[in-house]
Structures are given as C-alpha cells and as structure tokens.
Design an enzyme around this catalytic site. Sequence first.
Site, PDB file in Angstrom:
ATOM      1  CG  ASP A 238       6.009  24.947   1.132  1.00  0.00           C
ATOM      2  OD1 ASP A 238       5.154  23.644   1.186  1.00  0.00           O
ATOM      3  OD2 ASP A 238       7.322  25.367   1.506  1.00  0.00           O
TER       4      ASP A 238
ATOM      5  CG  HIS B  43      -5.589  -2.109  -0.218  1.00  0.00           C
ATOM      6  ND1 HIS B  43      -5.018  -1.767  -1.296  1.00  0.00           N
ATOM      7  CD2 HIS B  43      -4.358  -1.654   0.968  1.00  0.00           C
ATOM      8  CE1 HIS B  43      -3.599  -0.658  -0.667  1.00  0.00           C
ATOM      9  NE2 HIS B  43      -3.362  -1.006   0.933  1.00  0.00           N
TER      10      HIS B  43
ATOM     11  CB  SER C 127      -0.708  -0.048   1.471  1.00  0.00           C
ATOM     12  OG  SER C 127      -1.864   1.046   0.672  1.00  0.00           O
TER      13      SER C 127
END
Length: 433
Positions: free
Chosen positions: A358, A411, A144
């Site tokens: 940023d 998953h 993951s």
Amino acid sequence: MTHSYRQPGVVLTDRRFTVPLDHADPGGETIELYAREAVAGDKAGRDLPWLVYLQGGPGFGAHRFVGRQAWLGRALKEYRVLLLDQRGTGHSTPANRQTLPLRGGPAEQADYLTRFRADSIVRDCEAIRPRLTGGAPWTVLGQSFGGFCTVSYLSLAPEGLSTALITGGMPSLEAHADDVYRAAYPRIARKTAAHYARYPQDVERARRIADHLLGRKVTLPNGYRFTAEAFQSLGILLGGGDGSHRLHFLLEHAFVRTPRGHQLSDAFLEDVQSLLSYAGHPLYALLHEAIYAQDERPTAWAAERVRAEFPRFDAAKALAGDGPLPFTGETIHPWMFDCDPALRPLRETAELLAARTDWTPLYDSARLAANEVPAAAAVYHDDMYVDTAHSLATADAVRGLRTWVTDEFEHDGIRAGGPRVLDRLIAVARDEA
C-alpha cells in the site's frame, strides 16, 4: 532553546523542531527534528537566503562539518545553511532496535516506518521553513537520497522552493525496485572490474579472504557474523571517489600469521566491522528498497531476487573457477538481518516492509512537467548507486531542469569535489554556465 557556538569562520546554532509524525494528522503524535544552522562568521547578523541540505541515505544524519569543509564553504558565501537530520536519524527522534519496540511489535513498527520516506521528509521541511524564513521559499541541496527527496519536494510542495539543486540523486519516476537493481548489478560488475584492473594483486587477496570465510565461522568483535556474502558487500566502497583505494588498503592487511596458522587479523576485522555495521544507520537497511516503492507491488527483497539473475555474483561459484571474486554494492539482503546484531531484532519488521503493498506515490509527473522552480542536477556518468539512464530520463521529465553530466567524480562528488560541484550547480541553475 537554541545554542550557538563557533568554529573557524562559522557560527553554528543547534535547532530543534516538533513536527507531526503523520502530517495528515497534524493534531496527533509528534516527533522531534534536529538541525544545525551554519552561517559565515562575518555574516552572522545579516538577513541571508536559506539553503537546506538533505543528506543521502536513507538513514543518515546530516554530515558533521568542521569549519568550511567540502561544499559548505561555497554555500556560506551567500546562504544561511540548515543541515537537517532527517526524521529518525542523527539527533532527531531515533528509530532503531532500541527505540522501535516502544511502538509495539513488528507490525506496529513497520506501520510507523512507512512515515519515514521522502514524502514525510518534504512535509517536515515545509513545517520548518516558515519558522526560519518567515514564509519565504528556500534553496534545497539534495545529495543522493536527498536528491530523491528534492524531486519529491518539486512534486509535493514546489511553492516552498526558490531553487532545487541535486547531486547524484535523480530517481526514476516509475521504475520498480526490481528495475533499479536489474540496472545496478552490471554497473557494480564494471566497478569491480575497474578495481581489479587498478589493483590486480587484489584478485588473489579477495579470493583468499572469501575462501577463508566459506570454510569457517567468523564473528566480528561486535557479534556480526562475517560471511563471504558480507565480505562481497564491501564493494559498496567502489561507488566513492576514493573507494577503490580504500578497499585496496583494507585487503592488504587481511591476514596475520599466528600459532594456529594464518588468521584474519584483528585490525582487518575491526575495520570491516566499522564498514558493515548498521548500528548507526539502521533505517538504511530497513527502508532502502522502500524508497523505490510507489504502488501495490511489494519490493519483496528485490536486490536478493534480482541477484539470482546474475550468477556471476555467487561467491562459491566464483571460487570454483579461477576468475576474480565479484563484489556487490548498494544492496540490502535478508541475510544482513541475521548477521548484524543491530538488525537482528528488526528482521520481522523488515519482512513486513518488504511485503507491503500500500505504498503511496512519491512523485507527481504532471506537476514536474509544469515545474517553474529553477533546478539543476549533477549526474555522475556511470554512478554505481544511481542509474545514469534513469537519472537523465527523469531530468527530461522535469520542466526547466538543467543537467551537468560529468565523469570527473563518482557518487560522492559533492564531498570529494570541494566547492566546485556546488559552484557549478548554482551557476547551471542560474543559467550562468
């Protein structure tokens, strides 16, 4: 100092490392990392190649195995394994509501947490590797978010890798968080529909619970404000192999008859608390959207904003009709920082992270296109947490990476599949499958 001890068939060693907080300033502030070494008992004295495991998340320490559980038994056949608690998690220097005020106010806390993304985790691994391998490259297994870190590893320091193995964790190289969630909500809706098809009795149960929560204030034992939206977020379970069954068993004992009428049972509320609380993994909430940030665009609570494009997920609107209540999934929302006592003190910090513009790049497309590290990725068909189309596009962008696309697992295939998933990945990476 290291400490070794035994479990059935395994020798474990606790290891601690000191690394720079900011790898661009190696002489500056440091933090501590914890990792657990695991080696087969009959191979403890042998010179073995290393495999470092990067846990999913963000915000979770490495899984605590007992003996040779899940994939670990397969790995121990040929590797010495390092189970790393990524920075800020597990036994590594913690980052939570109790410790972050040591940094100062919310602005200082947010600045600090920008150093807890995949790029810093990769640099941590590279700082640790020579101390363990003598400089030899090692294999990385990323599950993951750990797979996201592995793709960053291939971008930033491929010289440190002998093999890269990824399971359920191929990130988009360019998608903004908005794109990630715009693709996610339809998958969540499909998983919800599949759950109700399997357990049609849960349609009425879920509607009844949500209606109860919309009409009154409910507080969990730890002080968590349990709302209808919070209840919907239990749909995160649906991304796991046994998640639909777990959700069903949770819902079937929701109410109990009392002198004041039917109320949500203590047992149900206790179980819900264990699923909703971020006390043990606050970085998951704080940094979840930041793992997708790579440019000057803020994430700006992407999951919350994009959810508005899918009005079917509005609990009140769903209950006004006669259809099933939609669950949500792996999404983080501002209301969580109001509901969860473990997150409330960090609300302003989270807002600053959501507004940040940023962010530095996490992936190097040119370097990935020239990749020479043997690499393999398990891509789970219709994975609720990671978009399959995004995963396959990234796989195509990494030279030499081979994929195994399967609908046998959800998953959590690396856990649920025992040794089979890792065995297949190793074979794929070696061109043996």
